[in-house]
Motif scaffolding. Structure first.
Motif, PDB file in Angstrom:
ATOM      1  N   PHE B  77      37.766  47.000  61.830  1.00  0.00           N
ATOM      2  CA  PHE B  77      38.107  47.932  60.787  1.00  0.00           C
ATOM      3  C   PHE B  77      39.532  47.205  60.060  1.00  0.00           C
ATOM      4  O   PHE B  77      39.794  47.470  59.011  1.00  0.00           O
ATOM      5  N   ARG B  80      39.272  43.770  58.651  1.00  0.00           N
ATOM      6  CA  ARG B  80      38.539  43.142  57.746  1.00  0.00           C
ATOM      7  C   ARG B  80      38.695  44.384  56.528  1.00  0.00           C
ATOM      8  O   ARG B  80      38.336  43.911  55.142  1.00  0.00           O
ATOM      9  N   VAL B  81      39.132  45.554  56.893  1.00  0.00           N
ATOM     10  CA  VAL B  81      38.750  46.727  55.889  1.00  0.00           C
ATOM     11  C   VAL B  81      40.090  46.827  55.609  1.00  0.00           C
ATOM     12  O   VAL B  81      40.622  46.908  54.384  1.00  0.00           O
ATOM     13  N   TRP B  82      41.197  47.526  56.581  1.00  0.00           N
ATOM     14  CA  TRP B  82      42.551  48.106  56.430  1.00  0.00           C
ATOM     15  C   TRP B  82      43.358  46.953  55.837  1.00  0.00           C
ATOM     16  O   TRP B  82      44.104  47.084  54.730  1.00  0.00           O
ATOM     17  N   GLY B  86      42.025  48.644  51.924  1.00  0.00           N
ATOM     18  CA  GLY B  86      40.832  49.478  51.973  1.00  0.00           C
ATOM     19  C   GLY B  86      39.596  48.700  51.167  1.00  0.00           C
ATOM     20  O   GLY B  86      38.428  49.216  51.267  1.00  0.00           O
ATOM     21  N   GLY B  87      39.805  47.282  51.148  1.00  0.00           N
ATOM     22  CA  GLY B  87      38.585  46.628  50.983  1.00  0.00           C
ATOM     23  C   GLY B  87      38.312  47.030  49.375  1.00  0.00           C
ATOM     24  O   GLY B  87      37.313  46.259  49.013  1.00  0.00           O
TER      25      GLY B  87
ATOM     26  N   LEU C  71      30.973  46.966  59.626  1.00  0.00           N
ATOM     27  CA  LEU C  71      32.307  47.033  58.820  1.00  0.00           C
ATOM     28  C   LEU C  71      32.645  45.700  58.202  1.00  0.00           C
ATOM     29  O   LEU C  71      33.146  45.947  57.023  1.00  0.00           O
ATOM     30  N   LYS C  80      32.765  48.191  45.400  1.00  0.00           N
ATOM     31  CA  LYS C  80      32.725  49.451  46.154  1.00  0.00           C
ATOM     32  C   LYS C  80      33.339  50.636  45.489  1.00  0.00           C
ATOM     33  O   LYS C  80      33.195  51.777  45.749  1.00  0.00           O
ATOM     34  N   GLN C  92      43.397  55.924  50.421  1.00  0.00           N
ATOM     35  CA  GLN C  92      43.357  54.691  50.969  1.00  0.00           C
ATOM     36  C   GLN C  92      44.945  54.026  50.442  1.00  0.00           C
ATOM     37  O   GLN C  92      45.389  53.416  50.993  1.00  0.00           O
TER      38      GLN C  92
END
Lengths: 228, 91, 99
Positions: B77, B80-82, B86-87, C71, C80, C92
């Motif tokens: 997470f 790769r995301v944060w 937030g992607g 993920l 997204k 976020q």
């Protein structure tokens, strides 16, 4: 849910009702089967009777590697075919090189060395307790995943050949053992009496390495760059 | 003895259910992910209680694996995301 | 009362609810997190069914690989932001800027 603004591709009311009815019927069937009680005695008695000769005291391992070794052999083939399929789709996406944070590096230096230890433990425990090649391989693969997502290229650059060889090792050793026991009038995969334990451990060790590499290879999502 | 251990395990499971509220609510992705991390810790505790209550020492191995690997999803997470905002900043 | 019965009742309720919530979630990220939670609860379910081998496999695959895989895949998905404009992304963004 039933508003007019439902997105395209969303099932309509009729389909939903039919699906709900089918699911209810399936649930009722399962409940009925549970209430009716066990009809067939199952094979646990036969497994328990044959357990002393199987080379493993954990019944699950005995079934997977001895009584139904054929199934497990084909499952290894399925896993190997899966990674070959993924590799055929194209090269792996490039890892974006990032400088990992000190926290991540510190955590990796604790967690990653523990994984092979627990992997070996689970592999060894599989003969007498819950455990075995798949679980051990998955733990090792998770360490690989941790390494991959840390975002830094491995300092030791693994040449391509060992990865390919490692991936087919599990299937190869299993097949070799399955065929090697045949002389002397035995069937495919019919281990000789005294040797069953050692052969199962050999097959499981090779399978562990292969499963770990296959799962990590699937996570990479493509052919490693060095592969032809 | 068994009643106590399994009762505590059930209580921890209810705690997990309460944590699901945070997963549903959010509002940020990190809130949801941290709740999942909490579930990992809860699962280790429940499995250790079950190992004692059901007299199945093998369950400690399951708890061990959870303890080792619960962090992997969190690392995925963060990395790769944060780390990409937030992607939602595309590629 | 059988001490396991209370635990099993809670377990089945939580399991079914998490499964439904993961399936019905409109927000993909929430669905992924719920799926990770589902794996944890399912592992306890296998334990209660007397299948520690399966619980071990579920623990290793569910916690170690499936969560990270989902993920990482989610991070690579395009578009997204159109998925669900609203609460999630603004939060976020705000948190990200604070760092």
């Amino acid at each position: 849910m039933s508003s007019a603004s439902r997105p395209p591709g969303e099932p309509g009311l009729l389909l939903r009702a039919v699906l709900a009815l089918l699911l209810l019927a399936a649930a009722a069937g399962v409940a009925l089967a549970l209430v009716a009680g066990q009809v067939a005695p199952g094979l646990s008695g036969a497994v328990a009777a044959a357990l002393p000769d199987s080379g493993a005291s954990n019944p699950v391992t005995a079934v997977l590697l001895n009584f139904r070794g054929y199934d497990t052999l084909l499952e290894m083939a399925v896993l190997t075919a899966a990674v070959v399929g993924v590799w055929s789709l194209g090269p792996a996406p490039r890892i974006r090189e990032t400088e990992p944070s000190p926290v991540l590096l510190g955590m990796n230096s604790v967690l990653i060395p523990l994984a092979p230890l627990i992997c070996a433990y689970l592999l060894w425990a599989g003969s007498s307790r819950p455990g075995g090649a798949f679980q051990a391989g998955a733990v090792l693969a998770a360490a690989g995943v941790l390494f991959i997502i840390s975002g830094r290229r491995p300092a030791v650059h693994l040449p391509a050949a060992p990865m390919s060889w490692g991936i087919v090792a599990g299937l190869g050793v299993f097949l070799a053992v399955a065929l090697a026991v045949m002389p002397g009038g035995r069937e495919l995969l019919e281990y000789p009496r005294g040797l069953a334990g050692a052969l199962i451990l050999l097959v499981e060790t090779a399978a562990t390495v292969s499963i770990a590499l296959i799962l990590a290879g699937l996570f990479i999502g493509g052919r490693p760059e060095d592969e032809p | 003895m068994n009643l106590l251990l399994l009762g505590i395990a059930a209580f921890l499971l209810l705690n997990l259910a309460a944590g699901l509220w945070r997963v549903m609510r959010g509002p940020t992705a990190a809130d949801r992910m941290l709740a999942a991390q909490l579930f990992g810790t809860t699962a280790v505790a429940v499995l250790l209680l079950l190992a004692e209550g059901m007299a199945q020492p093998a369950l400690r191995d399951v708890a061990l694996v959870f303890g080792l690997l619960a962090a992997v999803a969190a690392v995925a997470f963060v990395q790769r995301v944060w780390s990409r905002g937030g992607g939602h900043d595309g590629h | 009362m059988n001490p396991g019965l209370l635990f099993d009742a809670v377990l089945v309720t939580v399991l079914l609810w998490v499964a439904w919530a993961a399936l019905a979630s409109r927000d993909l990220f929430r669905g992924i997190v719920l799926f990770i939670a589902f794996g944890l609860v399912l592992s306890m379910g296998w334990v209660r069914l007397g299948a520690p081998d399966v619980a071990l496999a579920e623990a290793a695959i569910g916690a170690g690989i499936a969560g990270a895989l989902l993920l990482a895949t989610w991070a690579r998905l395009p578009g997204k932001t159109e998925e669900r404009p609203g609460d999630d992304l603004e939060g976020q963004e705000r948190d990200h800027e604070q760092r």
